[in-house]
Design a protein around this motif. Structure first.
Motif, PDB file in Angstrom:
ATOM      1  N   ALA A 130       0.823  -1.214   0.000  1.00 40.56           N
ATOM      2  CA  ALA A 130       0.000   0.000   0.000  1.00 40.56           C
ATOM      3  C   ALA A 130       0.853   1.258   0.000  1.00 40.56           C
ATOM      4  N   SER A 131       1.962   1.221   0.737  1.00 32.39           N
ATOM      5  CA  SER A 131       2.816   2.410   0.837  1.00 32.39           C
ATOM      6  C   SER A 131       3.531   2.727  -0.470  1.00 32.39           C
ATOM      7  N   SER A 132       3.736   1.707  -1.291  1.00 32.78           N
ATOM      8  CA  SER A 132       4.532   1.899  -2.503  1.00 32.78           C
ATOM      9  C   SER A 132       3.706   1.866  -3.782  1.00 32.78           C
ATOM     10  N   TYR A 133       2.390   1.643  -3.653  1.00 38.37           N
ATOM     11  CA  TYR A 133       1.531   1.602  -4.833  1.00 38.37           C
ATOM     12  C   TYR A 133       1.545   2.948  -5.547  1.00 38.37           C
ATOM     13  N   VAL A 134       1.657   2.927  -6.856  1.00 42.76           N
ATOM     14  CA  VAL A 134       1.664   4.153  -7.659  1.00 42.76           C
ATOM     15  C   VAL A 134       0.691   3.986  -8.821  1.00 42.76           C
ATOM     16  N   TYR A 135      -0.249   4.916  -8.942  1.00 42.40           N
ATOM     17  CA  TYR A 135      -1.156   4.900 -10.088  1.00 42.40           C
ATOM     18  C   TYR A 135      -0.477   5.620 -11.249  1.00 42.40           C
ATOM     19  N   THR A 136      -0.404   4.966 -12.396  1.00 48.60           N
ATOM     20  CA  THR A 136       0.302   5.553 -13.542  1.00 48.60           C
ATOM     21  C   THR A 136      -0.490   5.505 -14.845  1.00 48.60           C
ATOM     22  N   HIS A 137      -1.666   4.887 -14.851  1.00 46.19           N
ATOM     23  CA  HIS A 137      -2.351   4.621 -16.125  1.00 46.19           C
ATOM     24  C   HIS A 137      -2.563   5.886 -16.959  1.00 46.19           C
ATOM     25  N   THR A 138      -3.010   6.952 -16.312  1.00 50.67           N
ATOM     26  CA  THR A 138      -3.198   8.210 -17.040  1.00 50.67           C
ATOM     27  C   THR A 138      -2.172   9.257 -16.614  1.00 50.67           C
ATOM     28  N   LYS A 139      -1.061   8.803 -16.058  1.00 44.53           N
ATOM     29  CA  LYS A 139       0.063   9.690 -15.677  1.00 44.53           C
ATOM     30  C   LYS A 139       1.343   9.110 -16.274  1.00 44.53           C
ATOM     31  N   PRO A 140       1.522   9.222 -17.580  1.00 41.23           N
ATOM     32  CA  PRO A 140       2.660   8.560 -18.234  1.00 41.23           C
ATOM     33  C   PRO A 140       4.030   9.022 -17.744  1.00 41.23           C
ATOM     34  N   LYS A 141       4.096  10.224 -17.179  1.00 43.25           N
ATOM     35  CA  LYS A 141       5.381  10.739 -16.698  1.00 43.25           C
ATOM     36  C   LYS A 141       5.611  10.447 -15.214  1.00 43.25           C
ATOM     37  N   ALA A 142       4.645   9.796 -14.584  1.00 37.69           N
ATOM     38  CA  ALA A 142       4.785   9.488 -13.157  1.00 37.69           C
ATOM     39  C   ALA A 142       5.852   8.422 -12.944  1.00 37.69           C
ATOM     40  N   GLU A 143       6.555   8.542 -11.837  1.00 34.40           N
ATOM     41  CA  GLU A 143       7.563   7.541 -11.502  1.00 34.40           C
ATOM     42  C   GLU A 143       6.884   6.249 -11.083  1.00 34.40           C
ATOM     43  N   ALA A 144       7.392   5.160 -11.586  1.00 37.81           N
ATOM     44  CA  ALA A 144       6.833   3.852 -11.225  1.00 37.81           C
ATOM     45  C   ALA A 144       7.248   3.499  -9.797  1.00 37.81           C
ATOM     46  N   ARG A 145       6.666   2.462  -9.278  1.00 38.81           N
ATOM     47  CA  ARG A 145       6.986   2.006  -7.923  1.00 38.81           C
ATOM     48  C   ARG A 145       8.482   1.749  -7.776  1.00 38.81           C
ATOM     49  N   LYS A 146       9.066   2.303  -6.704  1.00 41.01           N
ATOM     50  CA  LYS A 146      10.500   2.108  -6.459  1.00 41.01           C
ATOM     51  C   LYS A 146      10.775   0.896  -5.578  1.00 41.01           C
ATOM     52  N   LEU A 147       9.881   0.658  -4.633  1.00 39.02           N
ATOM     53  CA  LEU A 147      10.096  -0.472  -3.723  1.00 39.02           C
ATOM     54  C   LEU A 147       9.841  -1.772  -4.478  1.00 39.02           C
ATOM     55  N   GLN A 148      10.888  -2.524  -4.717  1.00 39.55           N
ATOM     56  CA  GLN A 148      10.790  -3.732  -5.528  1.00 39.55           C
ATOM     57  C   GLN A 148      10.954  -5.013  -4.723  1.00 39.55           C
ATOM     58  N   LEU A 149      11.664  -4.941  -3.594  1.00 39.10           N
ATOM     59  CA  LEU A 149      11.935  -6.147  -2.815  1.00 39.10           C
ATOM     60  C   LEU A 149      11.796  -5.862  -1.336  1.00 39.10           C
ATOM     61  N   VAL A 150      11.017  -6.698  -0.652  1.00 40.14           N
ATOM     62  CA  VAL A 150      10.906  -6.647   0.808  1.00 40.14           C
ATOM     63  C   VAL A 150      11.358  -7.991   1.345  1.00 40.14           C
ATOM     64  N   SER A 151      12.488  -7.979   2.048  1.00 41.02           N
ATOM     65  CA  SER A 151      12.989  -9.183   2.714  1.00 41.02           C
ATOM     66  C   SER A 151      12.434  -9.195   4.132  1.00 41.02           C
ATOM     67  N   ILE A 152      11.761 -10.260   4.505  1.00 39.08           N
ATOM     68  CA  ILE A 152      11.125 -10.343   5.820  1.00 39.08           C
ATOM     69  C   ILE A 152      11.892 -11.346   6.661  1.00 39.08           C
ATOM     70  N   ASN A 153      12.574 -10.843   7.672  1.00 36.80           N
ATOM     71  CA  ASN A 153      13.378 -11.706   8.537  1.00 36.80           C
ATOM     72  C   ASN A 153      12.532 -12.234   9.683  1.00 36.80           C
ATOM     73  N   LEU A 154      12.401 -13.574   9.758  1.00 37.72           N
ATOM     74  CA  LEU A 154      11.614 -14.213  10.807  1.00 37.72           C
ATOM     75  C   LEU A 154      12.490 -14.794  11.911  1.00 37.72           C
ATOM     76  N   GLY A 155      13.790 -14.881  11.679  1.00 38.97           N
ATOM     77  CA  GLY A 155      14.700 -15.268  12.740  1.00 38.97           C
ATOM     78  C   GLY A 155      14.851 -16.746  12.998  1.00 38.97           C
ATOM     79  N   SER A 156      14.086 -17.598  12.307  1.00 40.80           N
ATOM     80  CA  SER A 156      14.258 -19.043  12.485  1.00 40.80           C
ATOM     81  C   SER A 156      13.784 -19.755  11.218  1.00 40.80           C
ATOM     82  N   GLN A 157      14.441 -20.866  10.919  1.00 46.37           N
ATOM     83  CA  GLN A 157      14.082 -21.626   9.732  1.00 46.37           C
ATOM     84  C   GLN A 157      12.700 -22.262   9.880  1.00 46.37           C
TER      85      GLN A 157
END
Length: 517
Positions: A144-171
């Protein structure tokens, strides 16, 4: 964007090169006040990993409030590879507090303009007994924080956040949470599709284009199938109420039928019905000009059904689901239906249209009748139906109406588990008194008082052949003001409801197999 689960130590976590490192800190992390008996020697504190030292120091100095969503942001912390570190209070670390904490933390992430592909490390290892719902809430916050609407905004920057690593601390946690990760990914795809179509302007989201979006979900090797009915097919079905709303627009109506059958064909499907008014002027009972642009969001019920089917196509659960979307515009013209006109619905009931701006119920009632042919286990309709529901519940909870206690309870539980909340509203028969008219079987409005309830009572007349529930999402489907945009609700609630139903079926199947043995 992508998500991955990690099993990292404190040291490995702080040495990971990333743009932002987020550490959730529950209230239980706060150390006891030092005494002679439990004082930690300075040497041992210095030997701790840098990230843990930073957390303990912030807690000891009361610089970090562990209430859910309270933040302490640090830049270029010594011994930590991440450019920015965010310590965020996670309260009691339940689903609600984790959701609030992650929403605040991801909103505070500072990703520089030069970064094209950002990477965030999210540390959940401090959360004891992490639930799947908490993990998915964290994922949704990131999306939600990184969602970007671009359909009618061709010059808008696309989403920058591409990877979220989630550390759970145990296998063990990584293995246990892997199915939840897959569900979370599918849910995000569904929510973002619902947002995308909700946000598009009406000239970029006509009934025809909405039908094409449904066909795209069913394209290729998708487990979803799609059927599109046009004006001729709808007329043949005698959907007079639906056609009456559509007749004022040059845009042709579309009736969209989506099918997902992941279980045996003998299993009764759940039917979702989404209101698809792609723009609502109010018709002859025209709306005020102020904020009328937001009436492009009047198809968010339809968008939520599309979102659910997108998620189903990714996740492929063992359930049967049918989606029905009656879609048209509500426009004023020389062809438009007039206040006082009487139309005949697919059910054969006649309807006096006292207000053409109460059009959502007019298209839904024919779809509810159409749903009977599927012999459904349950039918849930989803609609931005009434301003009265916004007055009653605001933007926090969707209105839930149902005469079926079990179905209502299932939907409420799904809302609580997904943090996509609903509130059950009354359906007393006395509320239907205002729908009586001298000129038809029923009127489409009953005055201002209790408007959300009388709208539901109207729909209930057409849903007597199966367990039925109605979700009024007029207050929750989109936000106004500076944050204007679709929320993607109630896709999380609906998906949780359907997946719970899958589990219920699996349990019933095992009991049946044991009985047979």
């Amino acid at each position: 964007m992508n998500f991955e689960l990690k099993n990292l130590s404190w040291e490995a976590c702080e040495q990971t090169i990333c743009d932002v490192l987020i550490l959730l800190v529950p209230a239980s992390s706060k150390p006891a006040k030092p005494t002679k008996a439990n004082d930690v020697p300075t040497k041992s504190v210095k030997s701790l990993p840098a990230l843990k030292r930073l957390m303990l120091a912030a807690l000891e100095q009361d610089d970090l409030d562990t209430s859910a969503g309270k933040l302490l942001s640090c830049y270029r912390s010594t011994g930590i590879a991440a450019r920015q570190v965010i310590l965020v209070g996670a309260g009691q670390a339940n689903e609600k507090d984790v959701a609030r904490a992650c929403a605040a933390a991801f909103a505070a992430c500072k990703i520089p303009g030069a970064v094209k592909s950002a990477h965030v490390m999210l540390c959940l290892a401090q959360i004891n007994g992490l639930s799947g719902a908490s993990l998915q809430a964290a994922m949704q916050a990131a999306a939600a924080s990184s969602y970007v609407y671009t359909h009618t905004k061709p010059k808008a920057e696309a989403r920058k956040l591409q990877l979220v690593s989630i550390n759970l601390g145990s296998q063990a946690q990584v293995q246990a949470m892997s199915p939840e990760l897959q569900q979370g990914r599918a849910l995000i795809e569904g929510v973002e599709l619902a947002k995308e179509w909700g946000n598009r302007p009406a000239n970029h989201a006509t009934p025809t284009l909405l039908a094409k979006a449904a066909q795209a979900i069913a394209a290729g090797k998708s487990p979803v199938s799609c059927e599109i009915l046009g004006p001729k097919e709808v007329a043949k079905l005698k959907m007079g109420s639906f056609m009456a709303v559509a007749q004022g627009s040059e845009q042709p109506l579309r009736f969209i039928v989506l099918r997902y059958f992941g279980a045996a064909k003998t299993v009764q499907p759940t039917v979702l019905v989404g209101k698809g008014i792609t723009f609502d002027t109010g018709g002859i009972s025209i709306k005020p000009a102020a904020e009328m642009d937001e009436m492009k969001f009047d198809m968010c019920g339809a968008a939520s059904v599309l979102g659910v089917f997108k998620a189903l196509s990714v996740l492929k659960p063992k359930i049967n689901v049918v989606g029905l979307i009656p879609s048209c515009e509500n426009m004023p013209s020389h062809n438009a239906v007039k206040p006082g006109d009487v139309v005949t619905s697919m059910s054969g009931q006649t309807i006096e249209i006292l207000n053409t701006d109460a059009e959502g119920r007019l298209i839904l009632c024919d779809a509810l009748t159409y749903a009977e042919r599927f012999k459904p286990a349950a039918v849930v309709d989803i609609a931005t139906l009434t301003g009265a529901c916004v007055v009653a519940l605001g933007a926090v909870r969707s209105g839930l109406f149902s005469a079926d206690d079990d179905l209502a309870a299932q939907l409420l539980r799904a809302g609580e588990a997904s943090q996509d909340l609903a509130w059950r509203m009354p359906l007393d028969d006395d509320y239907a008194e205002g729908l009586k008219t001298n000129f038809a079987d029923v009127a489409n409005v009953a005055g201002r008082m209790g408007g959300a309830i009388t709208a539901a009572k109207f729909l209930q007349r057409f849903a007597s052949q199966y367990p039925w529930a109605h979700l009024d999402i007029a207050g929750t489907a989109w936000k106004s003001g500076a944050a204007k945009g679709s929320t993607g609700r109630p896709v999380p609630l609906l998906m949780k409801f359907l997946l719970n139903f899958e589990q219920k079926q699996a349990v019933a199947g095992k009991k049946s197999a044991r009985s047979a043995a």
